[in-house]
Design a protein around this motif. Structure first.
Motif, PDB file in Angstrom:
ATOM      1  N   ASN A  88       0.764  11.464   7.962  1.00  0.00           N
ATOM      2  CA  ASN A  88       0.958  10.187   8.654  1.00  0.00           C
ATOM      3  C   ASN A  88      -0.309   9.851   9.417  1.00  0.00           C
ATOM      4  O   ASN A  88      -0.977  10.737   9.959  1.00  0.00           O
ATOM      5  N   SER A  96       2.088   3.837  12.919  1.00  0.00           N
ATOM      6  CA  SER A  96       1.509   4.830  12.022  1.00  0.00           C
ATOM      7  C   SER A  96       2.150   4.729  10.643  1.00  0.00           C
ATOM      8  O   SER A  96       3.277   4.240  10.493  1.00  0.00           O
ATOM      9  N   SER A  97       1.419   5.181   9.652  1.00  0.00           N
ATOM     10  CA  SER A  97       1.936   5.226   8.290  1.00  0.00           C
ATOM     11  C   SER A  97       2.779   6.486   8.132  1.00  0.00           C
ATOM     12  O   SER A  97       2.660   7.433   8.906  1.00  0.00           O
ATOM     13  N   ARG A  98       3.596   6.511   7.094  1.00  0.00           N
ATOM     14  CA  ARG A  98       4.384   7.712   6.848  1.00  0.00           C
ATOM     15  C   ARG A  98       3.592   8.680   5.972  1.00  0.00           C
ATOM     16  O   ARG A  98       2.740   8.279   5.167  1.00  0.00           O
TER      17      ARG A  98
END
Length: 309
Positions: A88, A96-98
């Motif tokens: 992440n 945030s991105s996964r």
């Protein structure tokens, strides 16, 4: 003027602040790890090289390890199509991105820019990234033209309409446009995979360092200042490196480094079992290479890379 042009870049991230404390430790005092990225963005002036499809990728990624004392360096190229577990990542707009995987390595840049690329390298290698440098197509050309071109020797002609490459064999001086075609080509060399392109990129980087050394650009502060001024705005650096003083100090510290002192490596890989157009880190060879970078020791003996595609 130089200070304003370098330090005023809005896109310069603070690596330490963005990545926090859950990262690999700094293991050898005085050693430095710099992630060098080449973006394939078609935005702005880069539109001459194709249509902007809505997201840049890092088609070039080199982890530059500068040894303590700056007498040696190891440069590890990570193939863009290496399948990795992407952690992440903090996003530029917040949140945030996964985490996701396995995915291609160069998706990290698309998802979260320089910071996500740095975090993915740290996750892959277990090596702390101290700084990041990013250059796009037009920026790369500007750097090459600022040193009046780069002299390189090719053992065979290289032609690739996809990268606008048309070079004869033999020794020649490449301008920015020609050099860009050389480091971008895949179809004009080897089996058309990223591994062939990486070998050309490493050959070009060796020639560029030789050019800088022969012109005394790394030992003459005035010449170096003029070079930094010429390429200001051509590169994006992290916040800690994005000042004239920091860039000049780093460059001057490399004055004793000769082209033969730089060990260019490619991350050891094998074809990815689910898709032979992709690769995955080869173990234990990859782990041993990253361990040498962490420990600031000589990397293990070279081995031939597997072809893929």
């Amino acid at each position: 003027m130089l200070y304003a042009r370098l330090a005023g870049a809005d896109e310069s991230p603070n690596v330490d602040a963005a990545l926090g404390d859950d990262r690999p430790a700094r293991t050898v005092a005085g050693a430095l790890n710099i992630l060098l990225l080449g973006s394939d963005s078609r935005a702005g002036k880069n539109g001459d090289y194709g249509q902007d499809l809505g997201g840049a990728r890092s088609d070039t990624a080199m982890l530059v390890h500068l040894a303590r004392g700056r007498s040696k360096a190891v440069v590890v190229s990570v193939p863009r199509d290496t399948m990795v577990d992407r952690p992440n990542c903090p996003l530029p707009g917040g949140g945030s991105s996964r985490a996701e995987g396995p995915v291609m390595f160069n998706t990290a840049y698309t998802v979260g820019g320089l910071i996500c690329a740095a975090k993915t390298v740290e996750h892959l290698a277990g090596v702390r990234v101290d700084h990041v440098l990013d250059v796009d197509f037009t920026g790369f050309k500007k750097v090459v033209d600022a040193v009046d071109g780069v002299r390189i020797t090719l053992d065979k002609p290289l032609h690739d309409p996809y990268s606008h490459l048309d070079l004869d064999s033999g020794t020649q001086r490449l301008n920015g446009e020609q050099a860009l075609g050389l480091v971008r080509t895949r179809h004009g060399v080897g089996d058309g995979s990223d591994l062939g392109r990486i070998r050309l990129q490493q050959q070009f980087m060796t020639a560029l360092v030789t050019e800088l050394k022969d012109a005394s650009l790394l030992t003459d502060p005035l010449k170096l200042y003029k070079l930094v001024n010429a390429v200001a705005g051509a590169i994006t650096a992290d916040e800690q490196l994005n000042s004239p003083g920091a860039l000049l100090a780093l460059a001057l510290s490399l004055g004793r480094l000769n082209p033969g002192d730089i060990d260019f490596r490619t991350l050891p890989v094998v074809p990815y079992p689910r898709d032979h157009d992709r690769v995955v880190a080869k173990q234990p060879e990859a782990a041993l290479l990253w361990q040498a970078v962490r420990d600031d020791t000589a990397p293990p003996a070279r081995q031939e890379q597997a072809q893929h595609g």
